[in-house]
Structure formats: C-alpha cells, structure tokens
Scaffold this motif. Structure first.
Motif, PDB file in Angstrom:
ATOM      1  N   ALA A   5     -33.790  66.245  49.085  1.00 55.92           N
ATOM      2  CA  ALA A   5     -33.480  65.165  50.021  1.00 55.92           C
ATOM      3  C   ALA A   5     -34.695  64.304  50.347  1.00 55.92           C
ATOM      4  O   ALA A   5     -34.569  63.093  50.555  1.00 55.92           O
ATOM      5  CB  ALA A   5     -32.897  65.749  51.310  1.00 55.92           C
ATOM      6  N   LEU A   6     -35.885  64.903  50.369  1.00 55.68           N
ATOM      7  CA  LEU A   6     -37.085  64.134  50.702  1.00 55.68           C
ATOM      8  C   LEU A   6     -37.421  63.135  49.592  1.00 55.68           C
ATOM      9  O   LEU A   6     -37.651  61.955  49.860  1.00 55.68           O
ATOM     10  CB  LEU A   6     -38.258  65.089  50.941  1.00 55.68           C
ATOM     11  N   LEU A   9     -34.988  60.356  49.622  1.00 54.14           N
ATOM     12  CA  LEU A   9     -35.246  59.391  50.702  1.00 54.14           C
ATOM     13  C   LEU A   9     -36.381  58.448  50.314  1.00 54.14           C
ATOM     14  O   LEU A   9     -36.285  57.231  50.496  1.00 54.14           O
ATOM     15  CB  LEU A   9     -35.575  60.142  51.996  1.00 54.14           C
ATOM     16  N   LEU A  31     -40.283  59.125  59.937  1.00 52.85           N
ATOM     17  CA  LEU A  31     -38.913  59.325  60.411  1.00 52.85           C
ATOM     18  C   LEU A  31     -38.606  60.808  60.586  1.00 52.85           C
ATOM     19  O   LEU A  31     -38.029  61.215  61.594  1.00 52.85           O
ATOM     20  CB  LEU A  31     -37.917  58.696  59.433  1.00 52.85           C
ATOM     21  N   LEU A  32     -39.005  61.623  59.606  1.00 54.42           N
ATOM     22  CA  LEU A  32     -38.649  63.043  59.662  1.00 54.42           C
ATOM     23  C   LEU A  32     -39.453  63.794  60.720  1.00 54.42           C
ATOM     24  O   LEU A  32     -38.956  64.709  61.359  1.00 54.42           O
ATOM     25  CB  LEU A  32     -38.856  63.690  58.297  1.00 54.42           C
ATOM     26  N   ARG A  36     -36.354  61.338  64.110  1.00 53.73           N
ATOM     27  CA  ARG A  36     -35.103  61.672  63.401  1.00 53.73           C
ATOM     28  C   ARG A  36     -33.946  60.831  63.931  1.00 53.73           C
ATOM     29  O   ARG A  36     -33.055  60.442  63.192  1.00 53.73           O
ATOM     30  CB  ARG A  36     -34.763  63.144  63.583  1.00 53.73           C
ATOM     31  N   ALA A  39     -33.891  57.651  62.166  1.00 51.36           N
ATOM     32  CA  ALA A  39     -33.327  57.757  60.822  1.00 51.36           C
ATOM     33  C   ALA A  39     -31.803  57.667  60.884  1.00 51.36           C
ATOM     34  O   ALA A  39     -31.175  56.979  60.072  1.00 51.36           O
ATOM     35  CB  ALA A  39     -33.763  59.067  60.176  1.00 51.36           C
ATOM     36  N   GLN A  40     -31.219  58.328  61.880  1.00 54.32           N
ATOM     37  CA  GLN A  40     -29.759  58.297  62.034  1.00 54.32           C
ATOM     38  C   GLN A  40     -29.281  56.892  62.398  1.00 54.32           C
ATOM     39  O   GLN A  40     -28.284  56.405  61.866  1.00 54.32           O
ATOM     40  CB  GLN A  40     -29.316  59.286  63.128  1.00 54.32           C
ATOM     41  N   ALA A  43     -29.548  54.710  59.366  1.00 53.64           N
ATOM     42  CA  ALA A  43     -28.494  55.045  58.400  1.00 53.64           C
ATOM     43  C   ALA A  43     -27.175  54.392  58.804  1.00 53.64           C
ATOM     44  O   ALA A  43     -26.489  53.779  57.984  1.00 53.64           O
ATOM     45  CB  ALA A  43     -28.323  56.556  58.305  1.00 53.64           C
TER      46      ALA A  43
ATOM     47  N   LEU B  46     -30.977  58.721  54.130  1.00 58.12           N
ATOM     48  CA  LEU B  46     -31.476  58.933  55.491  1.00 58.12           C
ATOM     49  C   LEU B  46     -30.648  59.997  56.202  1.00 58.12           C
ATOM     50  O   LEU B  46     -31.179  60.907  56.832  1.00 58.12           O
ATOM     51  CB  LEU B  46     -31.396  57.624  56.287  1.00 58.12           C
ATOM     52  N   GLN B  47     -29.344  59.843  56.075  1.00 60.88           N
ATOM     53  CA  GLN B  47     -28.424  60.764  56.717  1.00 60.88           C
ATOM     54  C   GLN B  47     -28.681  62.191  56.243  1.00 60.88           C
ATOM     55  O   GLN B  47     -28.828  63.114  57.044  1.00 60.88           O
ATOM     56  CB  GLN B  47     -26.991  60.322  56.349  1.00 60.88           C
ATOM     57  N   GLN B  48     -28.761  62.351  54.932  1.00 61.29           N
ATOM     58  CA  GLN B  48     -28.948  63.684  54.354  1.00 61.29           C
ATOM     59  C   GLN B  48     -30.305  64.255  54.717  1.00 61.29           C
ATOM     60  O   GLN B  48     -30.419  65.426  55.077  1.00 61.29           O
ATOM     61  CB  GLN B  48     -28.813  63.599  52.836  1.00 61.29           C
ATOM     62  N   ALA B  49     -31.346  63.420  54.630  1.00 63.43           N
ATOM     63  CA  ALA B  49     -32.690  63.911  54.935  1.00 63.43           C
ATOM     64  C   ALA B  49     -32.768  64.337  56.398  1.00 63.43           C
ATOM     65  O   ALA B  49     -33.309  65.395  56.721  1.00 63.43           O
ATOM     66  CB  ALA B  49     -33.721  62.838  54.623  1.00 63.43           C
ATOM     67  N   ALA B  50     -32.216  63.506  57.286  1.00 59.04           N
ATOM     68  CA  ALA B  50     -32.324  63.791  58.722  1.00 59.04           C
ATOM     69  C   ALA B  50     -31.566  65.060  59.107  1.00 59.04           C
ATOM     70  O   ALA B  50     -31.956  65.760  60.037  1.00 59.04           O
ATOM     71  CB  ALA B  50     -31.810  62.610  59.531  1.00 59.04           C
ATOM     72  N   THR B  51     -30.496  65.367  58.403  1.00 53.85           N
ATOM     73  CA  THR B  51     -29.726  66.555  58.777  1.00 53.85           C
ATOM     74  C   THR B  51     -30.166  67.795  58.007  1.00 53.85           C
ATOM     75  O   THR B  51     -30.121  68.894  58.535  1.00 53.85           O
ATOM     76  CB  THR B  51     -28.210  66.334  58.539  1.00 53.85           C
ATOM     77  N   ARG B  52     -30.613  67.630  56.756  1.00 55.61           N
ATOM     78  CA  ARG B  52     -30.889  68.798  55.917  1.00 55.61           C
ATOM     79  C   ARG B  52     -32.317  69.311  55.979  1.00 55.61           C
ATOM     80  O   ARG B  52     -32.562  70.499  55.816  1.00 55.61           O
ATOM     81  CB  ARG B  52     -30.618  68.448  54.448  1.00 55.61           C
ATOM     82  N   ILE B  53     -33.276  68.385  56.153  1.00 56.79           N
ATOM     83  CA  ILE B  53     -34.668  68.811  56.007  1.00 56.79           C
ATOM     84  C   ILE B  53     -35.177  69.520  57.257  1.00 56.79           C
ATOM     85  O   ILE B  53     -35.052  69.009  58.368  1.00 56.79           O
ATOM     86  CB  ILE B  53     -35.557  67.595  55.653  1.00 56.79           C
TER      87      ILE B  53
END
Lengths: 195, 195
Positions: A5-6, A9, A31-32, A36, A39-40, A43, B46-53
């Motif tokens: 995922a990184l 992104l 963002l991470l 966060r 980021a949402q 998105a 963004l969505q995936q990174a923010a939720t998964r990482i």
C-alpha cells in the motif's frame, strides 16, 4: 498497482503534476505519520470531484451542475464573451471585478507539440457560441505566452472572418514595475500601444 | 468542507506538505481535465494506505503486517541495530548494501520546538529493543542536522549508560567532492577523524 500500500500510494502521488519520487515519499510519510485524517479527507475529495464534476454546457468550465453559477447569473452582460485558458485564469479576471460579461473557458491552449488541436479546446463550440447573435464582443484573454498568443491568433482570425468584434487584453508595463527591470519586448509593445 | 467539490478538492490537496493554493489548483485542474483515472487511483491508494498501514512491532517502520519484511528476514544480522529517522533514510542505507543488520526507525527526531519529545519517537521501545541481549552494537544513523545530532546524542548517552556499544556514522568529505567547496565544519571533522 504495487504490491504494498505504501508503494502504491507513492506511485499514485507521482501522478500529480510537479511531484517526483522524493516529494511523493515525503507526502506519503507526512500523511501516514502526521495526518491520517487528511489522507481520508483527500481520498474522499478526489473521489467526489472525479465523479461529480462535469463541464458547464455554456462556458466549458468545471461545474457540478449542467451550467455554472457565472453563466446562470442574470446580472451578467451577455453581449461580452471573455475567452480564457483555464478556470484559474477566469478566477484571476473575476478578482479584478473589471469584467461583468460571460466567459468561455478553453480548458487548455493550442499546442501542436503536445498534440492539442482545435478539437481539444472546444473551438467549434466557441465559434457556435460567439455567433449566437447575442455576443457582440469577444475578448481574448489567453496567456501572453507563445502558445497562448498562437491560440488567441487562431481564434481571433476565425471570429473576425465571421464578422465579430474581437479584442485582446492590452499588453504593457505591469503596475508597480520599474522600466529598468521590464523586458524589452514588453516596453516595445507598451510604446506601440501608448495612449 | 466546502460547498462545491472543486473547492473541497483544492482545500484537501493543500494538506499535502509543500503544496500551496496555486499548486493545489494546478493539481486539481490537471487531475480533472487530463487524468480522472489518476484521481480515482490516488483516492483508492490513500484510502487503502490510511486504513491498512500500521507500524512494525519490532522496528516501528510502516508495514501492512505485524512485522516488516526486513525484520522478518532470517538472513539479517540481529546483533547490529541501525537507528534512522524515517523510512526514506532506511531506504537510503539499504541501497548502499553496506549494512545487513536490522533497523529501528524513529519516525521523527527530537524537536522540542515542535513539541516532539522522547515519547513521540518511541525511545522507550528502542531502549527495550537495544537491551534485549541479542543486539551487540547500535549504529546511530540519524541525519547530520542540528536536530538529528541532538537525537543521536540523547540516544547514545542513554544506551552507553546501559553498557551498549554505540557508534555513529562517520562524518567526513563526501565522495566526489572538491575540498575547496566543502564547508569548514566538514573538513575539520574529517581532519579529526582521519585514518
């Protein structure tokens, strides 16, 4: 799409204009690690903009409805049509409060090297619009770059051939500038167009 | 949230580091006019990174699993621990292929002015990790900036007090550089550390 995922992104952020791999990494890290929620929000904003925003049927600018607020405004002088390259240029003209007519937004400029021809900037639609009998004057406000000038020239020629009154934004010395630091081409133009 | 999708998008893009209102407008225009697919891809990434990482339980870097691939690699020398500020710094060290040990990623640096203290960069966890009996040497590879040096100093003092072997990346003249153009501090350090 990248396996993790990184990387995905970072890869996706690189699609933004002017963002290379280092900026993209920095953005992803920020963002991470620190935002966060941002980021949402981003998105969701991207998702909504990409699905909702279309072009105004009259002036071609971005809008979520069939026509944009400017074109719908009954206070506007419909006999004047200002041709600009982008919504940002339109916003710049709007901020001056020196123009109360309507706009046509090309959403680009003629650029044969990039394969952008008359079709891509909706010239047929502009010509149709300009010759609707209501428009009396077309003001060309494309940028004063090589491509913007070429675009203005092509549009100007075509509209004059259709018997329309076509004008171009005045060229001259910018407000607040000292002649010593103004380029020669600008001074020469200002001299020719003196009043 | 702004009333219209375009303003909301520009507002959201400004949350990216180094992006002002003009860059944000340019990015929004580019995505909407030339790369709607890119906007969708970025939204999803963004969505995936923010939720998964999340963070690796061992080294603190970004990962989608409980532990990152580097920490899980059985080929790594577990007696050496390299402390870096960010995943980008870790990637830079990795590219040299000069280090085969494990990492601890601070995800920041001590910065009292920004309110970033020992807790924010997981120092307690680092001390615990470094004193697990397996780690023999801690290599401090924080940046050679004022804040990076201060961070290295604090960590170094604390780990030496715990009886650990602590080293710092060598300071000196960068490869390919001419002495004439190297700053004095660097030359002075290189002179002291000559070999």
């Amino acid at each position: 799409m990248s396996a993790n995922a990184l990387d995905a992104l970072i890869e996706a952020l690189r699609r933004l204009p002017g963002v290379g791999v280092r900026s993209a990494s920095r953005m992803a890290f920020h963002l991470l690690q620190h935002d966060r929620a941002g980021a949402q929000v981003l998105a969701q904003a991207l998702q909504q903009a990409a699905t909702r925003i279309t072009h105004c049927t009259l002036c071609h600018t971005f809008t979520e409805n069939e026509m944009c607020a400017t074109c719908l405004d009954p206070q506007r002088d419909r006999s004047k049509l200002c041709v600009v390259e982008t919504p940002a240029d339109q916003a710049a003209v709007e901020r001056t409060a020196a123009f109360r007519g309507l706009y046509f937004v090309l959403m680009g400029k003629l650029s044969p090297l990039d394969g952008i021809g008359p079709k891509d900037i909706g010239l047929a639609k502009l010509f149709e619009r300009a010759t609707d009998g209501v428009v009396q004057e077309v003001i060309l406000a494309t940028n004063f770059t090589a491509e913007g000038e070429a675009t203005a020239h092509v549009i100007g020629e075509a509209l004059r051939a259709r018997g329309l009154n076509v004008t171009r934004l005045a060229r001259g010395v910018p407000a607040g500038s000292e002649l010593e630091y103004v380029d020669l081409g600008t001074i020469a133009h200002a001299m020719v167009d003196r009043r």
